[in-house]
Each structure stands twice: as structure tokens, then as C-alpha cells.
Motif scaffolding. Structure first.
Motif, PDB file in Angstrom:
ATOM      1  N   LEU A  62      49.937  36.459  88.145  1.00 33.37           N
ATOM      2  CA  LEU A  62      51.162  37.072  87.605  1.00 33.37           C
ATOM      3  C   LEU A  62      51.676  36.342  86.372  1.00 33.37           C
ATOM      4  N   LEU A  63      51.619  35.033  86.406  1.00 36.36           N
ATOM      5  CA  LEU A  63      52.290  34.228  85.391  1.00 36.36           C
ATOM      6  C   LEU A  63      51.354  33.658  84.336  1.00 36.36           C
ATOM      7  N   GLY A  64      50.091  33.528  84.652  1.00 36.43           N
ATOM      8  CA  GLY A  64      49.160  32.887  83.734  1.00 36.43           C
ATOM      9  C   GLY A  64      48.954  31.431  84.104  1.00 36.43           C
ATOM     10  N   GLU A  65      47.794  30.909  83.783  1.00 27.66           N
ATOM     11  CA  GLU A  65      47.442  29.551  84.184  1.00 27.66           C
ATOM     12  C   GLU A  65      48.308  28.496  83.503  1.00 27.66           C
ATOM     13  N   SER A  66      48.765  28.754  82.274  1.00 32.23           N
ATOM     14  CA  SER A  66      49.565  27.754  81.572  1.00 32.23           C
ATOM     15  C   SER A  66      50.891  27.515  82.273  1.00 32.23           C
ATOM     16  N   ILE A  67      51.478  28.558  82.836  1.00 33.78           N
ATOM     17  CA  ILE A  67      52.759  28.406  83.520  1.00 33.78           C
ATOM     18  C   ILE A  67      52.566  27.883  84.935  1.00 33.78           C
ATOM     19  N   ILE A  68      51.608  28.439  85.673  1.00 31.70           N
ATOM     20  CA  ILE A  68      51.406  27.980  87.048  1.00 31.70           C
ATOM     21  C   ILE A  68      50.935  26.530  87.066  1.00 31.70           C
ATOM     22  N   GLY A  69      50.341  26.067  85.957  1.00 30.99           N
ATOM     23  CA  GLY A  69      49.884  24.685  85.877  1.00 30.99           C
ATOM     24  C   GLY A  69      50.967  23.690  85.508  1.00 30.99           C
ATOM     25  N   ASP A  70      52.177  24.164  85.263  1.00 26.94           N
ATOM     26  CA  ASP A  70      53.288  23.278  84.934  1.00 26.94           C
ATOM     27  C   ASP A  70      53.494  22.259  86.044  1.00 26.94           C
ATOM     28  N   ALA A  71      53.743  21.012  85.660  1.00 23.69           N
ATOM     29  CA  ALA A  71      53.839  19.920  86.635  1.00 23.69           C
ATOM     30  C   ALA A  71      54.960  20.152  87.639  1.00 23.69           C
ATOM     31  N   GLU A  72      56.094  20.633  87.184  1.00 19.78           N
ATOM     32  CA  GLU A  72      57.215  20.865  88.097  1.00 19.78           C
ATOM     33  C   GLU A  72      56.880  21.958  89.102  1.00 19.78           C
ATOM     34  N   ILE A  73      56.249  23.025  88.631  1.00 22.87           N
ATOM     35  CA  ILE A  73      55.861  24.120  89.535  1.00 22.87           C
ATOM     36  C   ILE A  73      54.821  23.637  90.532  1.00 22.87           C
ATOM     37  N   GLN A  74      53.856  22.872  90.070  1.00 19.98           N
ATOM     38  CA  GLN A  74      52.830  22.355  90.971  1.00 19.98           C
ATOM     39  C   GLN A  74      53.429  21.453  92.044  1.00 19.98           C
ATOM     40  N   THR A  75      54.437  20.683  91.667  1.00 17.97           N
ATOM     41  CA  THR A  75      55.086  19.812  92.646  1.00 17.97           C
ATOM     42  C   THR A  75      55.769  20.640  93.732  1.00 17.97           C
TER      43      THR A  75
END
Length: 568
Positions: free
Chosen positions: A74-87
Motif C-alpha cells: 500500500l505504502l511502498g518500500e521507502s515508507i514501510i522501511g522507515d525506522a520509526e515504522i519498523q520499530t
């Protein structure tokens, strides 16, 4: 699997199963099956055909992998890979299946909060990106002020992806009203996207169905598309699958099968097959062998060797599974090996692999059962009990209960000091009590067949035991024969060694039925209910007899059950 991994790393006496009542003979229970004449375990009777799909009688949540892959799509790998989101996402349970049925349908505590925080951060990043809106939303969404027609288009496109179906006009208008209530224009769009990203469809697989027939609910074409995509790739349907749902293409098994085969070629499908192997082989962490054992065959350092063995086992399975000739027979007998270091090459007695092409292993290492990852341990001697029990549980689907610690302690006290014995003599002495032998008669012999392999999984001509300090001690001659191994009714009465065992397993109808069962358990995140699941299992089992491993998986997904669920 975790318990076996711990035993593998430590005291093998812990699996001494001195409880006769805990030993179950065959897949699913009683022995033999109603299809014994055709050497098949599962049968799809006319009565059972009428109940196809009723196993799916509840609303299942998205697993961790499904949620992460869906958000990524839905969001793209660049956004889902964000450190805050991954945490935030890493704080949710990993949902790694270890035994059948251990996947819980209730969302983990914190799921709603995590989605709220992820949606807020994701939308902040998306709206600040100069390209995200043009890549993921209709082109009109990049121009302010936004028109209602543009917002409706956003809801239909992005909202349809979130819900994995076409939204009704009423639903579109409801989201449009929320957009206006949130302030409209780009600010309203931000809140609209955040609301969509907290939809129930990102927590649950929502299946309302199209119609009810004889106590079963026939799913909509979009719901079938969603099942296909999540079963194969752990993510939401792609554009081709959504188009197939709109066109009616998914109303036939032929249409379903075509898309299952297409999606299995994708990277995410390969990752899921890889994780299935972890479940099937009960291959968690693999301990590093004792350094002194490695030194015996010229391996100066065994640190990290357990991980190398584990990787080699995965490489082997994937090589067989995805090859054109990847049958169950090949899985049990292939001479392929993937030693990627000098140490692994010494264990296999072959060359180091420097490319993706396999190298033929020694003739004594045929198939899955002879992977060093399944034979090694961190102790000073090998364990026939661990090896035999693992094969029974993992690859024959036998149920072996864990021993009563009190009974084990009592038995150890009875037999006294038996350390100065060969593995065979020690095992026989420990387990010849009436309370033990019922199970161990079916475990020990299989384990003895592997005594031609040392604590590294390398071949050996004699048994050498090391003490806790790594000092070599006594040696004994090796006897790899297994009398009456009881693999299955009609199976071999005697095996001379593990090579003969691997060949017997390659022809075993019970072992083939077992991999069909394991695929069902893993891919449907469910235990087996023979009354309701025999049809789907019988299709997988039939493919295990005559087709490839890929065809077994396809049959596990693309079958009549995919169209149905139980009426509440």
C-alpha cells in the motif's frame, strides 16, 4: 520444535519417552486408513465433499508477515522501511508457527495502537514526499485544491486496495463526508488516508460472502482473490488478481489455479515456501558442534558452523522444491549439496560451492534426512533417540509424547552408570523397561540407522565419545542396522543403514501424506480436522504420489475449499 532444538544442543536423555500411552502410531490417529488398499491416508467421500470449506468457520486476523507485506504494498518500500515504522511493527508478535494450531486469531495486544502510530507516521512521510501521491494515488491528488471527484477517485482506488474489493457508492460517500469533516483539501486528505490505514481489513481477513448454500457461505470473487494472494504470498491481491475478480475469472478452479501458479513464481511466495521448510523440518536454531569434534576431521573452528548447516539445509530444500523434477522422491534421495565453506565441504567430503549450482554430495548423504543440520548436536556423543524421534514427528507425522521427568529420573536411577557403553547399548539399556519400549521400539531403530554419522553429520567408521571438556574417550564399533523399524504398514522389515532408510522414506505413502498434512497446517494456519479436511488433504496427497512438491502446494491452495466458509 524449540524443545527439540534445546535437546539437540544438550542432554539427549531428556527425550526418553517412558510413557507408553503417549505414543500414537500414524498420521491423525488410528492405523491404518480407510484407503489402505490404495496406500493412501486420506479419503474424500461424497459426504465430505458436501462439507468442503467448513474448516474456515471464523474470522482470521492478518499475521505479522501479512500485515507488513500489505502495508508495504500500500505504502511502498521507502515508507514501510522507515525506522520509526519498523520499530512499531517489530513490537508486534512475529507469529512464527512452531506447531500446528499455535496461531491465535485474536489480534495481539497493541495492534490497534501500533496501526494508529504507523498510519500517522506513514501519512506524514507520504504527504511530504514529492512523488508518493503520484505513485500511489490518482494523478489529481497532487494538485490543490482537491475536488470531490478527485477524492472519490482516491477512495475508490486506494480504499479499494485497503479493503481488497470495490467499495460501494455509499461507502465512497461516507469517506467523502469524513474528508470534509476533517477540513478538506490536503489536510482532509491526510486524515482520510490515516483513517483508511486503520481499517478493520488491515487487522482481519473479512469474508462476508455472496450467498449461503446448505450451511456454507460461498465467498465473493474478491474474497477468493484475497485468499489466493495471502495463501501464496502473504500480501494483498495485485492488479491482475483484482481484475480477475471483477471479470468472474475466479469462479472456476482453472482460473484460481492459473493465478496460484503465477503468484508462486514471486519472491514473497519463495520466502513463504522457505519458512514452510523451517516448520516442516522443525529447523529452528542449530547449535555449533563441539570444537573437539570438528578438529577430528580438520575443522579448526566450529563457531558459526550451526548457522552454516542451517543455511545449507534451506538451500537444499529450495533447490529441490523449485526444480522441474522436484518430487518427494527427489527430496529424500537427491545428492545435491551446498557446502559454502571449507568446513562444510569437509563434512560432505566434497568441493566448496561458489555459485548457485549445487555440487553432488557423497553417496552417503542422500536427501533431506542427511542434512548435517538435522544430524548435528553440541554434545560429546550422538543421540539415536533425538534423531529417531525427530524423523517420526517431523516427517512421518507421528505423535510422541514428552516423557514424564519423574519416570526418566527413576529409570536413570535403576540403570545406574551406563556412560561407558556404545550409543546402541546405552539406548537399549535405558529404554528396555515396559513403560518405555512401546514408543522406543519405533524410535530407537531409526536413530541407530544414522549412527554412521558423527556429531557434525559427517560420516564415521567408529563411534568416538568426547567428555564435557572436549577430550576424546572410548571408541566403539558402529552397528547401523534397524530391525522392524515400523515406518508404516507394509514397510521394510529391516534396514541396513540410513541410506536404505532414506530410500524407504522416498517411497513411503505415510511420509508423502505427512508433507501434504504439514503444507495444510502451515498454509492454512490450522490443525487438521479429518472429518472436514480429508478432501483437501487427499488432493495434496495424490499429488505427492505422482507430481512435484510444487504441485502438492498448488493442490493445497487451489481446490474447492477456497470458495467456501462455514455459516456462523
Amino acid at each position: 520444535m524449540k524443545k527439540l532444538a534445546n535437546v539437540h544442543a544438550g542432554g539427549w536423555i531428556a527425550v526418553l519417552a517412558c510413557t507408553a500411552v503417549s505414543c500414537v502410531g500414524t498420521i491423525g490417529g488410528s492405523d491404518p486408513s480407510e484407503n489402505e488398499g490404495t496406500r493412501l491416508t486420506y479419503a474424500c467421500t461424497e459426504q465430505r465433499k458436501l462439507a468442503r470449506g467448513v474448516t474456515f468457520d471464523h474470522t482470521r486476523r492478518l499475521s505479522h508477515a501479512e500485515l507488513v507485506h500489505t502495508l508495504g504494498a500500500l505504502l511502498g518500500e521507502s515508507i514501510i522501511g522507515d525506522a520509526e515504522i519498523q520499530t512499531k511493527l517489530s513490537g508486534l508478535p512475529a507469529d512464527e508457527m512452531v506447531i500446528a494450531g499455535d496461531f491465535t486469531d485474536n489480534p495481539p495486544v497493541g495492534t490497534a495502537l501500533a496501526l494508529s502510530q504507523v498510519s500517522k507516521r506513514a501519512v506524514e512521510l507520504a504527504m511530504a514526499s514529492p512523488t508518493w501521491k503520484t505513485d500511489h494515488l490518482p494523478s489529481c491528488a497532487g494538485t490543490s485544491p482537491l475536488t470531490d471527484a478527485c477524492v472519490e477517485e482516491v477512495v475508490e482506488q486506494f480504499g479499494g486496495q485497503v479493503w481488497r474489493r470495490d467499495l460501494s457508492s455509499d461507502e465512497v460517500q461516507s469517506y467523502l463526508s469524513y474528508y470534509h469533516e476533517a477540513g478538506a483539501d490536503m489536510g482532509g486528505l491526510s486524515y482520510l488516508l490515516r483513517r483508511l490505514l486503520q481499517s478493520p481489513s488491515l487487522v482481519f481477513h473479512i469474508e462476508e460472502g455472496a450467498e449461503i448454500k446448505n450451511g456454507r457461505i460461498r465467498l465473493t470473487d474478491f474474497e477468493v482473490a484475497s485468499r489466493i494472494s495471502y495463501l501464496t504470498q502473504n500480501t494483498m491481491p495485485d492488479d491482475a488478481l483484482m481484475a480477475a475478480a471483477r471479470s468472474g475469472e475466479l469462479q472456476s478452479l482453472e482460473g484460481v489455479r492459473a493465478h496460484v501458479e503465477r503468484l508462486l513464481a514471486g519472491e514473497k511466495a519463495h520466502l513463504k515456501v522457505r519458512d514452510f521448510f523451517r516448520y516442516y523440518a522443525r529447523l529452528g536454531t542449530v547449535p555449533d558442534p563441539m570444537p573437539a569434534v570438528g578438529a577430528q576431521i580438520g575443522i579448526p573452528d566450529t563457531s558459526g558452523l550451526g548457522d552454516e548447516m542451517r543455511q545449507e539445509a534451506f538451500d537444499f530444500f529450495e533447490h529441490v522444491f523449485w526444480s522441474d523434477e522436484g518430487t518427494f522422491h527427489e527430496l529424500m534421495t537427491s545428492s545435491a549439496a551446498f557446502p559454502r565453506s571449507e568446513a562444510m565441504a569437509r563434512i560432505f567430503d566434497t568441493e566448496v560451492v561458489s555459485s548457485e549450482a549445487p555440487v553432488a554430495s557423497a553417496a552417503s548423504h542422500p536427501g533431506l534426512l542427511h542434512r548435517p543440520a538435522l544430524l548435528t548436536n553440541a554434545g560429546g556423543r550422538t543421540s539415536p533417540i533425538v534423531r529417531g524421534a525427530r524423523l517420526r514427528k517431523a516427517f512421518l507425522c507421528d505423535e510422541l509424547g514428552m516423557p514424564d521427568p519423574a519416570a526418566v529420573a527413576e529409570r536413570k536411577s535403576e540403570v545406574g552408570d551406563i556412560e561407558n557403553m556404545s550409543n546402541r547399548d546405552k539406548t537399549m539399556k535405558l529404554t528396555d523397561a515396559p513403560a518405555c519400549i512401546a514408543c522406543h521400539a519405533r524410535v530407537n531403530g531409526i536413530g541407530f540407522a544414522f549412527e554412521g554419522f558423527d556429531q557434525l553429520g559427517a560420516t564415521r567408521s567408529e563411534e568416538l565419545v568426547f567428555n564435557e571438556q572436549g577430550e576424546p574417550g572410548a571408541t566403539w564399533p558402529i552397528d547401523t542396522t534397524a530391525q522392524d523399524p515400523e515406518l508404516e504398514p507394509g514397510g521394510p522389515e529391516r534396514l541396513s543403514d540410513s541410506v536404505e532408510l532414506a530410500l524407504a522414506m522416498s517411497e513411503s505413502y505415510k511420509a508423502r501424506a505427512c508433507i501434504s498434512r504439514r503444507l495444510f497446517e502451515y498454509y492454512h494456519a490450522s490443525t487438521v480436522d479429518i472429518a472436514n479436511d480429508s478432501c483437501i488433504l487427499s488432493e495434496g496427497e495424490a499429488q505427492s504420489q505422482s507430481g512435484t512438491l510444487q504441485s502438492v502446494l498448488i493442490a493445497t491452495i487451489a481446490n474447492e475449499d477456497i470458495f467456501w466458509k462455514q455459516e456462523p
